[in-house]
Design a protein around this motif. Structure first.
Motif, short mmCIF file in Angstrom:
data_model
loop_
_atom_site.label_atom_id
_atom_site.label_comp_id
_atom_site.label_asym_id
_atom_site.label_seq_id
_atom_site.Cartn_x
_atom_site.Cartn_y
_atom_site.Cartn_z
N GLY A 39 32.29 74.32 136.21
CA GLY A 39 33.18 72.80 135.88
C GLY A 39 32.89 71.53 135.31
O GLY A 39 32.98 70.95 135.08
N TRP A 40 31.43 71.64 134.54
CA TRP A 40 30.66 71.22 133.12
C TRP A 40 31.50 71.79 132.04
O TRP A 40 31.08 72.04 130.91
N ARG A 41 32.80 71.33 131.83
CA ARG A 41 33.63 71.58 130.75
C ARG A 41 34.62 70.16 131.53
O ARG A 41 35.62 70.17 132.33
N LEU A 42 35.66 70.40 129.88
CA LEU A 42 37.26 69.63 129.83
C LEU A 42 37.92 70.53 129.87
O LEU A 42 38.48 71.29 129.52
N ARG A 43 38.51 70.78 131.37
CA ARG A 43 39.81 71.77 131.93
C ARG A 43 40.57 71.45 131.78
O ARG A 43 41.53 69.99 131.57
N LYS A 101 27.44 67.37 139.45
CA LYS A 101 27.31 67.08 138.07
C LYS A 101 28.05 65.43 137.24
O LYS A 101 27.40 64.23 136.92
N GLY A 144 40.13 65.56 132.15
CA GLY A 144 39.89 66.87 132.50
C GLY A 144 38.07 66.93 133.05
O GLY A 144 37.90 68.83 133.07
#
Lengths: 90, 523
Positions: free
Chosen positions: A10-14, B222, B506
């Motif tokens: 989840g360390w990302r821009l989805r 996170k 997001g």
């Protein structure tokens, strides 16, 4: 998934408009139905699911994707089976 | 429209598709509509703001009167039988979450007082002095230690109580700003309440969103660590610009000279509590072990006597007082005013009596709001009008969870109440259980420790009331008025900010098609 991977997930821009491959099967919650077809939103992507009647509303169902247009982030699929309940169902 | 009645993608079939209807009629009806069921809580919040912010009176007893008046006035707006209203108050007050919070406060209160009376504060001051930690760094370090402690024991309320009793006086003496220090303690409590696998809010967030606790903890790390890194820097920067209090040089010197390293032996009972909690022991059992070890250390190392821990002060005319006066826990007193039970255990719990009653009454009033329908009106309205796309849906989840947690004092209770709605909004857009649980618990942890009526602030403030009696150099004027700490609970505000940004960009978003939560996958 290892414990370490779980921390890294989840360390990302989805995107708000995920796409699906035609022929793939996905398990998703149905938001609404018009009686014979259901509609599901995955983010802002819209899928019309043939055969998902009112009894599938707010249930998680398996859907086989039959059409998908990435530019409009919309597609169609076939209802396969109910696979789960909503977490807030009594 | 196609032949089989389905709608082709691209057309607007909104009027043909009908969503699920989960509305249940309100059980308590009010004149003026369902919104009026929020009257007792709203009245209390206005009272609390006037009393604590405008007039600077931190008296918990006054807040009890505020909620009582709100509950009585609210009754006059009830349509039909008032008995249901009364029963709903009882229904709210008897919820396990409210009692759990009270138990955590009382146990932590006794534990912290034993450590305090066993010279732990002196030990901390000695360590900080020896290590050269000054007023600038002290709040930032307190934040980190409170975060670690809370992550270990899982109760942010208990940690607030313990750290206000132990780190707050030490920090003040070292010249740290008291408001900043209190903010740092609350921030640490938020961190742990949010992350700890044994925290009740973590568990509620996972269970209401059908997610496994391990996965929830890993996936929320996170958001928490980003907020905490900024908060840590914030406490260093603010620590260097905000002044401490003027403690008389003489008092400071005397305390510093009497501060001994031996008090640090109480790190062991603290570690015992963390260890027991991490090993899965109930929080009552974990803190009880800490209490037992702290008492043993106080006696073995001569840090406190049995009489310091519990002392019966009996009047001279009591029939069995004279013959048993040689007992170490009995003192015969002449003055009627001195009669009573004193000692660490007693003073540890005494700060929480009024607070416990207050919290039960607030939870009762919150139940009125839930059963009366005000809660549902707000959530349904937001579901229909705000959650129009996935970004707005996530922002709505953040905002409603934050709002409900700002209103309902005990954050676990707020979380239980709003959990189904977060699930409903999130599932509509197929957000997975981890994302939903994280949005829910981020706001729950943050908002439970910011406002003057928040459980965490009340707990810390309750513990603070005992301090002037403990240290000669510490007087009432040095304590923090709860409203002043609001802007300095950095972790809370930053956590909400991180989730707002995450919803907009997001960041961290996961759909059910990306990853299923493990509980669901097993089914």
């Amino acid at each position: 998934m290892s414990v370490f991977d779980k921390y890294l997930a989840g360390w990302r821009l989805r995107t708000s408009r995920p796409s699906f491959e035609v022929g793939s099967e996905v398990d998703i919650f149905i938001a609404e139905s018009n009686g014979t077809s259901g509609r599901a939103y995955v983010g802002d992507t819209e899928l019309i699911i043939e055969g998902a009647g009112p009894e599938t509303i707010e249930k998680q169902v398996r859907v086989r994707v039959t059409e998908f247009d990435e530019t409009t982030a919309s597609g169609r699929g076939e209802f396969v089976e109910v696979v789960g309940e909503s977490s807030y169902a009594e | 429209m196609s032949e089989n009645g389905a709608t082709a993608p691209g057309e607007d079939p909104s009027d043909q598709f009908i969503g699920g209807d989960n509305d249940e009629g309100p059980r308590v009806e009010f004149y003026g509509g369902r919104g009026m069921s929020a009257f007792p809580i709203a009245f209390f919040i206005v009272w609390a703001i006037i009393q604590t912010a405008l007039w600077r009176i931190g008296d918990t007893g006054g807040l009890i009167v505020g909620i009582l008046v709100g509950l009585i006035l609210g009754m006059f707006f009830v349509r039909g039988n008032w008995k249901t209203y009364a029963n709903t108050i009882f229904e709210g007050m008897t919820q396990p979450v409210a009692v759990t919070a009270i138990v955590a406060w009382i146990w932590a209160g006794m534990f912290a007082q034993l450590l305090q009376d066993g010279g732990f504060v002196g030990g901390l001051v000695w360590l900080a002095d020896t290590a050269g930690v000054g007023a600038t760094l002290f709040p930032a370090i307190t934040f980190v230690l409170a975060a670690v402690f809370t992550t270990g024991i899982g109760t942010g309320y208990g940690a607030s109580v313990a750290f206000v009793g132990l780190f707050f006086p030490a920090g003040i003496l070292l010249g740290a700003n008291p408001v900043l220090l209190f903010g740092a303690i609350l921030s640490g409590a938020i961190f742990g309440d949010n992350l700890a696998p044994v925290s009740d809010t973590t568990i509620v967030s996972a269970v209401t969103q059908d997610a496994d606790i391990g996965g929830v903890v890993a996936s929320r790390f996170k958001y928490i660590i980003i907020a905490a890194a900024v908060a840590f820097v914030g406490y260093i920067v603010a620590g260097s610009s905000m002044d401490g209090l003027e403690i008389s040089g003489e008092a400071q010197t005397i305390f510093l000279e009497s501060s001994e390293a031996i008090g640090l032996v109480h790190v062991i009972p603290m570690l015992a509590v963390i260890g027991a909690a991490v090993a899965g022991r109930h929080i009552v059992e974990a803190i009880s072990w800490g209490i037992v070890i702290a008492i043993a250390f106080n006696l073995i190392f001569g840090l406190a006597s049995l009489g310091d821990i519990v002392m019966f002060n009996a009047p001279s005319d009591a029939p069995f007082a004279g013959p048993l006066e040689s007992l170490p826990v009995l003192t015969v007193v002449d003055s009627a005013d001195a009669v009573g039970v004193t000692g660490s255990l007693m003073s540890g719990v005494s700060g929480f009596f009024e607070l416990s009653i207050l919290v039960l009454l607030i939870i009762g009033a919150a139940q009125i709001m839930i059963r009366g329908g005000a809660f549902e009106v707000l959530l349904n309205w937001s579901l229909e009008n705000l959650a129009t796309n996935v970004r707005n849906a996530e922002l709505t989840m953040v905002a409603t969870a934050a709002l409900i947690n700002s209103i309902i004092t005990i954050n676990t209770a707020a979380e239980v109440a709003i959990g189904p709605y977060i699930s409903k909004i999130g599932e509509r857009f197929n957000l997975n259980g981890y994302r939903r649980a994280n949005i829910l618990d981020g706001q729950t942890a943050a908002m439970g420790y910011i406002f003057p009526w928040s459980g965490g602030v009340l707990a810390g403030y309750g513990a603070m009331q005992n301090l002037p009696g403990e240290y000669e150099w510490l007087d009432q004027a040095m304590l923090v008025t709860p409203i002043d700490v609001v802007p300095f609970v950095f972790q809370g505000w930053l956590l909400v900010a991180v989730f707002v940004i995450a919803a907009l960009t997001g960041f961290g978003r996961e759909y059910v098609t990306d990853r299923e939560t493990e509980e669901v996958a097993r089914v």
